[in-house]
Write a protein that holds these residues in place. Structure first.
Motif, PDB file in Angstrom:
ATOM      1  N   CYS A 272      47.997  38.209  41.793  1.00 59.76           N
ATOM      2  CA  CYS A 272      47.119  38.872  42.852  1.00 59.76           C
ATOM      3  C   CYS A 272      47.992  40.637  43.184  1.00 59.76           C
ATOM      4  CB  CYS A 272      46.258  38.595  43.976  1.00 59.76           C
ATOM      5  SG  CYS A 272      45.697  36.892  43.372  1.00 59.76           S
ATOM      6  N   GLY A 273      47.503  41.531  42.839  1.00 60.26           N
ATOM      7  CA  GLY A 273      48.322  43.049  42.938  1.00 60.26           C
ATOM      8  C   GLY A 273      48.033  43.953  41.034  1.00 60.26           C
ATOM      9  N   GLU A 305      44.763  47.464  41.146  1.00 58.59           N
ATOM     10  CA  GLU A 305      44.808  46.244  41.629  1.00 58.59           C
ATOM     11  C   GLU A 305      42.816  45.205  41.440  1.00 58.59           C
ATOM     12  OE1 GLU A 305      45.463  47.856  45.333  1.00 58.59           O
ATOM     13  OE2 GLU A 305      47.386  47.954  45.354  1.00 58.59           O
ATOM     14  N   LYS A 306      44.387  43.534  41.407  1.00 59.68           N
ATOM     15  CA  LYS A 306      42.346  42.285  41.128  1.00 59.68           C
ATOM     16  C   LYS A 306      43.239  41.403  41.788  1.00 59.68           C
ATOM     17  CE  LYS A 306      40.809  44.301  37.513  1.00 59.68           C
ATOM     18  NZ  LYS A 306      39.205  45.504  37.663  1.00 59.68           N
ATOM     19  N   MET A 307      42.351  40.183  42.235  1.00 57.59           N
ATOM     20  CA  MET A 307      42.462  39.365  42.755  1.00 57.59           C
ATOM     21  C   MET A 307      42.192  37.729  41.717  1.00 57.59           C
ATOM     22  SD  MET A 307      41.265  37.664  45.864  1.00 57.59           S
ATOM     23  CE  MET A 307      39.082  36.920  45.222  1.00 57.59           C
ATOM     24  N   GLN A 308      42.845  37.295  41.356  1.00 60.38           N
ATOM     25  CA  GLN A 308      42.657  36.573  39.751  1.00 60.38           C
ATOM     26  C   GLN A 308      43.280  35.483  40.387  1.00 60.38           C
ATOM     27  OE1 GLN A 308      45.528  37.515  36.607  1.00 60.38           O
ATOM     28  NE2 GLN A 308      43.955  39.099  35.703  1.00 60.38           N
ATOM     29  N   GLY A 309      42.208  33.940  39.694  1.00 59.47           N
ATOM     30  CA  GLY A 309      42.616  32.755  39.005  1.00 59.47           C
ATOM     31  C   GLY A 309      41.436  32.031  39.406  1.00 59.47           C
ATOM     32  N   ILE A 310      41.103  30.751  39.993  1.00 64.41           N
ATOM     33  CA  ILE A 310      39.783  29.855  39.202  1.00 64.41           C
ATOM     34  C   ILE A 310      39.175  29.316  40.753  1.00 64.41           C
ATOM     35  CG2 ILE A 310      41.103  29.624  36.548  1.00 64.41           C
ATOM     36  CD1 ILE A 310      41.666  26.824  38.388  1.00 64.41           C
ATOM     37  N   GLN A 325      36.279  27.845  36.666  1.00 67.10           N
ATOM     38  CA  GLN A 325      36.255  28.918  36.052  1.00 67.10           C
ATOM     39  C   GLN A 325      36.980  30.119  36.422  1.00 67.10           C
ATOM     40  OE1 GLN A 325      32.345  30.200  38.709  1.00 67.10           O
ATOM     41  NE2 GLN A 325      32.965  32.638  38.275  1.00 67.10           N
ATOM     42  N   ARG A 326      37.404  31.108  35.429  1.00 66.50           N
ATOM     43  CA  ARG A 326      37.996  31.711  35.894  1.00 66.50           C
ATOM     44  C   ARG A 326      37.720  32.538  36.032  1.00 66.50           C
ATOM     45  NH1 ARG A 326      39.729  33.611  30.793  1.00 66.50           N
ATOM     46  NH2 ARG A 326      38.698  31.995  30.155  1.00 66.50           N
ATOM     47  N   PHE A 327      38.131  33.841  36.866  1.00 63.44           N
ATOM     48  CA  PHE A 327      38.125  35.550  37.487  1.00 63.44           C
ATOM     49  C   PHE A 327      38.881  36.425  37.691  1.00 63.44           C
ATOM     50  CE2 PHE A 327      38.808  32.615  41.502  1.00 63.44           C
ATOM     51  CZ  PHE A 327      39.978  33.435  41.473  1.00 63.44           C
ATOM     52  N   SER A 328      38.849  37.603  37.896  1.00 59.45           N
ATOM     53  CA  SER A 328      39.801  38.750  37.809  1.00 59.45           C
ATOM     54  C   SER A 328      38.727  39.765  38.197  1.00 59.45           C
ATOM     55  CB  SER A 328      40.298  38.950  36.218  1.00 59.45           C
ATOM     56  OG  SER A 328      41.447  40.229  36.344  1.00 59.45           O
ATOM     57  N   MET A 329      39.431  39.976  39.536  1.00 60.11           N
ATOM     58  CA  MET A 329      38.263  41.007  40.084  1.00 60.11           C
ATOM     59  C   MET A 329      39.147  41.704  41.257  1.00 60.11           C
ATOM     60  SD  MET A 329      36.425  38.068  43.080  1.00 60.11           S
ATOM     61  CE  MET A 329      36.027  39.782  44.024  1.00 60.11           C
TER      62      MET A 329
END
Length: 329
Positions: A272-273, A305-310, A325-329
């Motif tokens: 996240c950054g 900047e993004k917030m990433q995770g699953i 479910q992966r995400f990058s938002m």
């Protein structure tokens, strides 16, 4: 009348007739089919089509049908990659509360070892993360960068350090309850290209025999440098833990998988950054250090900047991962 989808006729005409005749007393968020004689669990993709499951979304109550009960059995776990300084915290502030609500998240795990300007964590940041909706904060080798680390780890039981640090303050596991079932989060660190520590395999085996004995739902944050070590741990404990998520490299990988015995895995959650960076830090300083071999201050990047995770669908009955479910938002 019960909400009904004609697609269920294809899968099970008998259940279709029951749905037509049954009465709904509330609807659960997720459900499996149970007869009065015995439990029968069905994966969503196997038994129901997505349109059929529309009637299963809603409150936490049961659907009662003639001869059948549908119970909520699956929870949603959100895991966030390493939070990098103020840009990462800003992403959580802007996006996390709304994302939790939108996705109906039940448990949030975030790695916070880089949240204090890239190194360590503070009490203020811990309080802010909790305010954003984070349940458990994991860490890694940079947890010791803050001079108050010992006091913080001893005070907050939901702030973890890798459990295979020998004789260190705090602890590396957390046990809580979600939807009436116990769930554990374990924090470990790898041994390759990082400070020497106890064997993560032996430490996790010991935890499973003692402190975590009898707990089916176990999520592991494995803070390690190389993929072979991370994936080896996942394969070794396949079927014994619910999920193994890698952290530390700050680059989200596309290798998420559910192993043969139901353990989910991903090599790295991401971060996240600022993605327009070198592992979350401004490019200029990193390039100067690498090219000239001189120490320069690292500054968290605020570019792209993004917030990433699953998001993990975790079956509380079996302790197995149902979907990732992966995400990058």
């Amino acid at each position: 009348m019960v909400a009904y989808s004609s697609s269920i006729d294809f899968w099970c005409p008998k259940i279709s007739r029951l749905l037509r005749l049954g009465t709904v007393f509330g609807t659960p968020k997720y459900c499996v089919m149970r007869s009065y004689r015995k439990w029968r669990t069905h994966k969503k993709s196997t038994f129901f089509s997505s349109s059929t499951l529309d009637f299963c979304k809603g409150s936490d109550k049961n659907i009662v049908l003639e001869g059948f009960i549908l119970d909520m059995k699956i929870i949603k776990v959100l895991m966030l990659g390493d939070v990098i300084g103020n840009p990462g915290m800003e992403q959580l502030y802007i996006k996390l509360p709304q994302f939790i609500k939108k996705e109906n998240i039940d448990l949030v795990i975030a790695n916070g070892e880089n949240s204090d300007n890239g190194f360590g964590i503070t009490e203020e940041i811990i309080d802010r993360m909790r305010g954003f909706g984070v349940t458990v904060i994991t860490s890694g080798n940079h947890i010791w960068s803050n001079q108050d680390a010992e006091a913080l780890l001893n005070h907050y039981d939901f702030v973890l350090r890798p459990h295979n640090y020998y004789d260190s303050p705090g602890k590396g596991f957390w046990i809580g309850e979600v939807a009436g079932e116990k769930i554990a989060v374990v924090n470990l660190i790898g041994r390759y290209f990082i400070t020497p520590v106890d064997c993560p395999f032996q430490i996790l085996e010991k935890l499973l025999r003692k402190e975590l004995r009898g707990i089916k739902n176990i999520i592991v944050d494995f803070h390690a440098e190389i993929m072979p070590e991370k994936k080896s741990l996942a394969y070794y404990f396949d079927g014994k833990v619910s999920f193994v998520a890698g952290t530390h490299t700050h680059v989200q990988t596309a290798d998420d998988i559910i192993l043969g015995n139901g353990t989910g895995y991903i090599t790295d959650l991401g971060m996240c950054g600022g993605l327009d960076s070198v592992i979350g830090m401004e490019k200029k300083g990193i390039l100067h250090k690498i090219r000239r071999n001189v120490n320069v201050p690292y500054v968290p990047s605020n570019e792209n900047e993004k917030m990433q995770g699953i998001i993990i669908d975790l079956n509380l009955d079996t302790g197995k991962t149902e979907s990732i479910q992966r995400f990058s938002m």
